[in-house]
Design an enzyme around this catalytic site. Structure first.
Site, PDB file in Angstrom:
ATOM      1  N   GLU A 269       0.884  -1.169   0.000  1.00  0.00           N
ATOM      2  CA  GLU A 269       0.000   0.000   0.000  1.00  0.00           C
ATOM      3  C   GLU A 269       0.917   1.213   0.000  1.00  0.00           C
ATOM      4  O   GLU A 269       1.676   1.425   0.942  1.00  0.00           O
ATOM      5  CB  GLU A 269      -0.901  -0.009   1.238  1.00  0.00           C
ATOM      6  CG  GLU A 269      -1.881   1.140   1.261  1.00  0.00           C
ATOM      7  CD  GLU A 269      -1.954   1.785   2.629  1.00  0.00           C
ATOM      8  OE1 GLU A 269      -1.595   2.985   2.722  1.00  0.00           O
ATOM      9  OE2 GLU A 269      -2.356   1.114   3.582  1.00  0.00           O
ATOM     10  N   CYS A 308      -2.335   7.969   4.382  1.00  0.00           N
ATOM     11  CA  CYS A 308      -2.303   7.485   3.002  1.00  0.00           C
ATOM     12  C   CYS A 308      -3.649   7.669   2.326  1.00  0.00           C
ATOM     13  O   CYS A 308      -3.748   7.620   1.093  1.00  0.00           O
ATOM     14  CB  CYS A 308      -1.893   6.022   2.962  1.00  0.00           C
ATOM     15  SG  CYS A 308      -2.932   4.953   3.977  1.00  0.00           S
TER      16      CYS A 308
END
Length: 694
Positions: A269, A308
């Protein structure tokens, strides 16, 4: 730099079920790193793995961890997760205090600490509700591979035989670890945690509490505090790496020979230029506009924008760019107080480190040089509230004010490729929905996007246009604005990840994330062999029809394959008519001979399917009180052959799946039920679900 001895506390590692720190005499400025309070710059500790044998860590996970976890079922491990969540819940106050040193406010800490504990609770619950009380997961129905049914195919999941290695980012030192630990542990795979250096001391504190709880078996969890550059050297196809961080680091790791050629499972990720799209209908004064502004400001200020999933690109109708900037500016100035999280009233803290501050400022400067215009905020050192309540210009702390950029060129390369990982977002205008979709897609793959509109047609066009470019899409309107978990909050029930630039991986997603830690294998064999391996009875496997009715057996005596076969019962026209009249189900196939005969599926008037099910229950139920406590449902019901007046039916009931509940005095039993007619044709198939005493 001259090497000098470091004389501060060292963040410990936990390896081979013991705490470990390097020899103090071996630490130098060259082989260790200092970590500092994000708000004051005070040195907190040093991090180093000098002398740590990483190969031993991996081998211990594969041997001791695998063996210990394999002694428990999914349900037993799920209960451990629940117990661990309850234990950590009681430690939150000390974790909050430590979290403040990372620059996190109380709200930030809640997202990180409470969010991580919440993941443990969720998987503790889902593991018991959605997985069998065993170590094998059956994937889908069996496939018949021979005409006589003696050769079948079936897919199963079993845990991978290695270790789950976490390489985590600095922004969520608690949640980042627990959201990966929970599904790996539930799958039965030991975890090795490698946190990021700036905030790894908070991860180590959580691990200390986990070890103190004495809940997890030996080898289930190990912690490497500090550098582990050779970690992938010791991994192979048995292991899984779950990485969170920059795309450049992910690409470097993915190019490792053990990933490229050795079969190491690698999921990542990474960077994500997440978008929030404001629908053309969501003009100022609408609930959608207000919800959109609230979401934008929240996403660039919670965790100081170090998420994120934060909004980086705010895509709005061209005519509303100035309105959005002005509304966001007003909300920031009314609600955001920048400063030390330990000071009263502070709502936004520092970035995690001075290095991070330099990186964010540099990214913004590059974006401005490429055409971005500073519409709100400053790159200068802001005035902040200190821990003692005084307000002064930040000197030692990693503070940065929220920043909004606007762009004349909405398709500038830097706008869609540079992620300033801090309190920074761009506001750009679009011409129409198709243009908004194209702008969102320029992010080259993102974790999440928001579509804010109250117009279903706009929502459909935007969502279907951007879905394949994103891992998650939040549809925000007046109906869910208050109940929504928000743009930037991954939930353990749903997949977290995204395509392309976002890494191409998946985390969370409920039981899906457990299956990420398991291998799917196609089995081929006879019904008896498949039953033996899966613990689920397969059609054609042995059945036992003895003198004891299976409903007289508790879970201690009931076995897979135990069953009962009834005598035939004839169906009359009077039975069908009576059922139609008493239930009100007077559908023509049950009441009108001419119409029923004209139907291509029926020979004339036929019995109701639910009449047959009711009779089936009457044919197999043992009426006296006994171990069977309740019927709680049917699954997989199919009506296959119609039953006309004069036909007869019988039922065969077989114990198909037995699932004891670990924390109750009963369990679930799924019974394979088959109705046949007098010619031995199958009338209906279904599973009967019962609760049975242990």
């Amino acid at each position: 730099m001259t090497s000098t001895a470091v004389r501060v506390e060292t963040v410990p590692s936990f390896i081979e079920d013991a705490w470990w720190t390097p020899d103090a005499g071996s630490l130098t400025e060259r082989n260790s790193a200092e970590v500092r309070d994000a708000s004051t710059g005070e040195t907190l500790a040093v991090v180093s793995t000098e002398g740590l044998d990483v190969a031993r860590v991996v081998n211990y996970a594969r041997a001791t961890g695998q063996r210990a976890l394999g002694e428990f079922t999914f349900h037993q491990r799920a209960l451990m997760l629940k117990a661990l969540a309850q234990f950590l819940n009681d430690q939150r106050s000390s974790l909050y205090e430590l979290s403040a040193r990372t620059g996190a406010t109380k709200i930030d800490s809640m997202v990180d600490i409470d969010g991580g504990i919440g993941v443990l609770f969720t998987f503790g619950s889902k593991g018991r509700r959605e997985l069998p009380n065993s170590n094998v997961v059956v994937d889908g129905p069996p496939e018949t591979l021979s005409k006589d049914g003696t050769f079948l195919g079936e897919h199963i999941y079993t845990r991978i035989p290695g270790a789950a290695v976490q390489i985590n980012a600095f922004n969520f030192p608690v949640w980042g670890m627990l959201e990966k630990l929970a599904p790996a542990f539930l799958a039965g795979v030991p975890t090795i945690v490698k946190p990021a250096t700036p905030t790894g001391y908070l991860t180590a504190a959580v691990v200390k509490f986990i070890i103190e709880s004495n809940i997890l078996p030996k080898g289930a969890l190990q912690l490497i505090s500090g550098s582990a550059r050779d970690l992938l050297d010791y991994l192979d196809y048995r292991d899984l790496v779950s990485f969170t961080g920059s795309a450049s680091t992910a690409n470097k790791l993915k190019s490792h020979d053990n990933v490229v050629h050795g079969g190491v499972r690698f999921t990542s990720e990474t960077d994500s230029l997440n978008a929030a799209i404001l629908g053309a209908d969501a003009v100022p004064g609408t609930p959608e506009f207000d919800a959109f502004i609230k979401s934008l400001v929240t996403e660039i200020t919670v965790k100081a924008g170090q998420k994120c999933t934060s909004i980086r690109r705010t895509i709005v109708p061209k005519a509303l760019v100035n309105d959005v900037v002005a509304a966001a500016k007003d909300r920031i100035e009314q609600r955001i107080v920048l400063g030390d999280p330990r000071a009263e009233g502070v709502t936004m803290g520092a970035l995690a480190s001075l290095e991070q501050l330099r990186d964010v400022r540099s990214a913004v400067e590059t974006m401005i040089a490429a055409g971005g215009e500073l519409a709100y905020g400053t790159l200068d050192a802001p005035r902040v509230t200190q821990a003692d309540g005084t307000v002064d210009t930040a000197v030692d702390g990693a503070f940065m004010s929220p920043v909004l950029l606007t762009w004349d060129n909405a398709e500038a390369v830097e706008l869609h490729s540079i992620e300033a990982f801090g309190p920074v977002a761009s506001v750009i205008g679009y011409d129409d929905a198709a243009h908004a979709v194209r702008l969102a897609a320029l992010g080259a793959g993102s974790l999440v996007a928001t579509v804010c509109t109250n117009d279903p047609a706009i929502a459909r066009e935007l969502v279907l246009g951007i879905a394949a470019h994103h891992g998650r899409v939040l549809m925000l309107n007046r109906e869910d604005a208050r109940s929504s978990t928000g743009h930037g909050s991954p939930v353990p029930h749903l997949v977290h990840g995204g395509p392309g630039r976002a890494g191409g991986g998946e985390e969370l997603g409920g039981i899906r994330s457990v299956l990420h830690h398991m291998q799917r294998t196609a089995l081929q064999g006879s019904p008896n062999m498949l039953t033996a391996v899966t613990g689920v009875w397969h059609t054609g496997a042995d059945q036992r029809f003895d003198d004891t009715h299976p409903f007289r057996k508790d879970l201690a005596t009931l076995r897979i394959g135990d069953g009962v076969r009834s005598d035939l019962r004839q169906v009359t026209l009077a039975d069908i008519t009576a059922f139609a009249n008493t239930t009100g189900d007077t559908f023509y196939a049950h009441t009108n001979e001419e119409a029923a005969a004209a139907n291509p599926f029926f020979p004339g008037i036929v019995a109701h399917g639910y009449l047959l099910l009711s009779w089936g229950a009457g044919l197999f139920v043992d009426p006296a009180p006994g171990p069977v406590l309740a019927n709680y449902g049917l699954e997989n019901l199919r009506f296959i052959t119609p039953v006309a007046a004069g036909d007869s039916i019988r039922v065969t009931l077989t114990a198909k799946r037995i699932t004891p509940r670990e924390d109750e005095e009963y369990g679930e039993v799924a019974w394979d039920a088959v109705l046949h007619n007098q010619d031995d044709d199958i009338v209906a198939t279904y599973d009967v679900l019962t609760l049975v005493e242990k």
